[in-house]
Design a protein around this motif. Structure first.
Motif, mmCIF file in Angstrom:
data_model
loop_
_atom_site.group_PDB
_atom_site.id
_atom_site.type_symbol
_atom_site.label_atom_id
_atom_site.label_comp_id
_atom_site.label_asym_id
_atom_site.label_seq_id
_atom_site.Cartn_x
_atom_site.Cartn_y
_atom_site.Cartn_z
ATOM 1 N N THR A 131 -10.087 6.753 14.460
ATOM 2 C CA THR A 131 -9.085 6.663 13.403
ATOM 3 C C THR A 131 -9.483 7.461 12.171
ATOM 4 N N VAL A 132 -10.696 7.268 11.702
ATOM 5 C CA VAL A 132 -11.147 7.987 10.514
ATOM 6 C C VAL A 132 -11.265 9.483 10.807
ATOM 7 N N GLY A 133 -11.679 9.840 12.020
ATOM 8 C CA GLY A 133 -11.752 11.251 12.388
ATOM 9 C C GLY A 133 -10.392 11.916 12.383
ATOM 10 N N TYR A 134 -9.385 11.237 12.933
ATOM 11 C CA TYR A 134 -8.035 11.792 12.924
ATOM 12 C C TYR A 134 -7.483 11.875 11.503
ATOM 13 N N ALA A 135 -7.777 10.861 10.698
ATOM 14 C CA ALA A 135 -7.311 10.885 9.308
ATOM 15 C C ALA A 135 -7.965 12.020 8.534
ATOM 16 N N LEU A 136 -9.252 12.272 8.774
ATOM 17 C CA LEU A 136 -9.924 13.398 8.120
ATOM 18 C C LEU A 136 -9.335 14.734 8.578
ATOM 19 N N TYR A 137 -9.019 14.836 9.874
ATOM 20 C CA TYR A 137 -8.365 16.038 10.382
ATOM 21 C C TYR A 137 -7.019 16.252 9.685
ATOM 22 N N LEU A 138 -6.221 15.191 9.604
ATOM 23 C CA LEU A 138 -4.917 15.308 8.949
ATOM 24 C C LEU A 138 -5.053 15.706 7.488
ATOM 25 N N ARG A 139 -5.979 15.084 6.801
ATOM 26 C CA ARG A 139 -6.100 15.339 5.370
ATOM 27 C C ARG A 139 -6.588 16.750 5.070
ATOM 28 N N TYR A 140 -7.676 17.156 5.711
ATOM 29 C CA TYR A 140 -8.296 18.419 5.330
ATOM 30 C C TYR A 140 -7.796 19.632 6.110
ATOM 31 N N LEU A 141 -7.222 19.437 7.297
ATOM 32 C CA LEU A 141 -6.759 20.583 8.070
ATOM 33 C C LEU A 141 -5.237 20.648 8.211
ATOM 34 N N THR A 191 4.868 11.349 4.080
ATOM 35 C CA THR A 191 5.882 10.343 3.748
ATOM 36 C C THR A 191 5.270 8.944 3.730
ATOM 37 N N LEU A 192 4.420 8.656 4.698
ATOM 38 C CA LEU A 192 3.825 7.319 4.774
ATOM 39 C C LEU A 192 2.863 7.048 3.625
ATOM 40 N N PHE A 193 2.031 8.022 3.263
ATOM 41 C CA PHE A 193 1.091 7.703 2.183
ATOM 42 C C PHE A 193 1.738 7.752 0.814
ATOM 43 N N ILE A 225 -9.242 -10.448 17.570
ATOM 44 C CA ILE A 225 -9.673 -9.068 17.762
ATOM 45 C C ILE A 225 -8.490 -8.115 17.628
ATOM 46 N N VAL A 226 -7.307 -8.559 17.989
ATOM 47 C CA VAL A 226 -6.117 -7.706 17.886
ATOM 48 C C VAL A 226 -5.795 -7.422 16.424
ATOM 49 N N LEU A 227 -5.803 -8.450 15.595
ATOM 50 C CA LEU A 227 -5.545 -8.253 14.170
ATOM 51 C C LEU A 227 -6.652 -7.443 13.513
ATOM 52 N N LEU A 228 -7.887 -7.682 13.924
ATOM 53 C CA LEU A 228 -9.002 -6.926 13.357
ATOM 54 C C LEU A 228 -8.893 -5.443 13.712
ATOM 55 N N THR A 229 -8.485 -5.146 14.943
ATOM 56 C CA THR A 229 -8.321 -3.755 15.359
ATOM 57 C C THR A 229 -7.178 -3.089 14.588
ATOM 58 N N GLY A 230 -6.043 -3.769 14.489
ATOM 59 C CA GLY A 230 -4.910 -3.211 13.739
ATOM 60 C C GLY A 230 -5.226 -3.012 12.271
ATOM 61 N N GLY A 231 -5.910 -3.979 11.687
ATOM 62 C CA GLY A 231 -6.297 -3.843 10.284
ATOM 63 C C GLY A 231 -7.285 -2.722 10.062
ATOM 64 N N LEU A 232 -8.211 -2.541 11.013
ATOM 65 C CA LEU A 232 -9.183 -1.459 10.909
ATOM 66 C C LEU A 232 -8.497 -0.094 10.997
ATOM 67 N N ILE A 233 -7.524 0.028 11.883
ATOM 68 C CA ILE A 233 -6.790 1.288 12.010
ATOM 69 C C ILE A 233 -6.020 1.593 10.735
ATOM 70 N N ALA A 234 -5.252 0.616 10.250
ATOM 71 C CA ALA A 234 -4.446 0.840 9.046
ATOM 72 C C ALA A 234 -5.318 1.086 7.819
ATOM 73 N N ALA A 235 -6.402 0.344 7.686
ATOM 74 C CA ALA A 235 -7.279 0.525 6.527
ATOM 75 C C ALA A 235 -8.035 1.844 6.595
ATOM 76 N N LEU A 287 -6.994 4.649 8.035
ATOM 77 C CA LEU A 287 -6.028 5.681 7.656
ATOM 78 C C LEU A 287 -5.738 5.638 6.161
ATOM 79 N N GLY A 288 -5.624 4.441 5.606
ATOM 80 C CA GLY A 288 -5.305 4.306 4.185
ATOM 81 C C GLY A 288 -6.416 4.779 3.268
ATOM 82 N N ILE A 289 -7.662 4.510 3.637
ATOM 83 C CA ILE A 289 -8.793 4.944 2.812
ATOM 84 C C ILE A 289 -8.849 6.464 2.735
#
Length: 126
Positions: free
Chosen positions: A23-33, A61-63, A85-95, A97-99
């Protein structure tokens, strides 16, 4: 009502590590590239229809509407009330991406709530 501590198995920890890094890798790709790279912006703004341009438009649009941070905060609140674990995974993905994608305040608060989801009273010893 007795609340048992929320503990993760080793496989769940490995799953969360993989999901978090991807998730963080994809978010970094989106942000910087895709979002901040001026050559991509110059190509996408006139209307180029590639996957990178569409991803850039959706992420922008989302951010701008704080969707990542609000989603992370809602999921983290649900995780505090009933940890899973499902909520923890979803929260980790959303957080994650948000960070990375400019929703720092709400996503940081959500990460704090996700950590708080592990806090339960210690079992009584007699």
């Amino acid at each position: 009502m007795k609340k048992t501590p929320f503990r993760l198995s080793p496989y769940q920890v490995q799953w969360l590590l993989i999901v978090g890094f991807v998730t963080v890798g994809y978010a970094l790709y989106l942000r910087y590239l895709a979002i901040e790279l001026s050559s991509v912006a110059l190509a996408c703004d006139p209307g180029l229809q590639t996957l990178a341009c569409k991803s850039r438009a959706v992420a922008t649009t989302l951010f701008k509407n704080s969707v990542f941070g609000l989603t992370a905060l809602v999921i983290a609140t649900l995780h505090v009330m009933r940890p899973s674990i499902v909520l923890l995974t979803g929260g980790l993905i959303a957080a994650g991406l948000g960070i990375v994608l400019y929703n720092i305040v709400l996503s940081g608060l959500a990460i704090g709530l996700l950590i708080l989801g592990f806090a339960r009273p210690a079992p009584a010893t007699a």
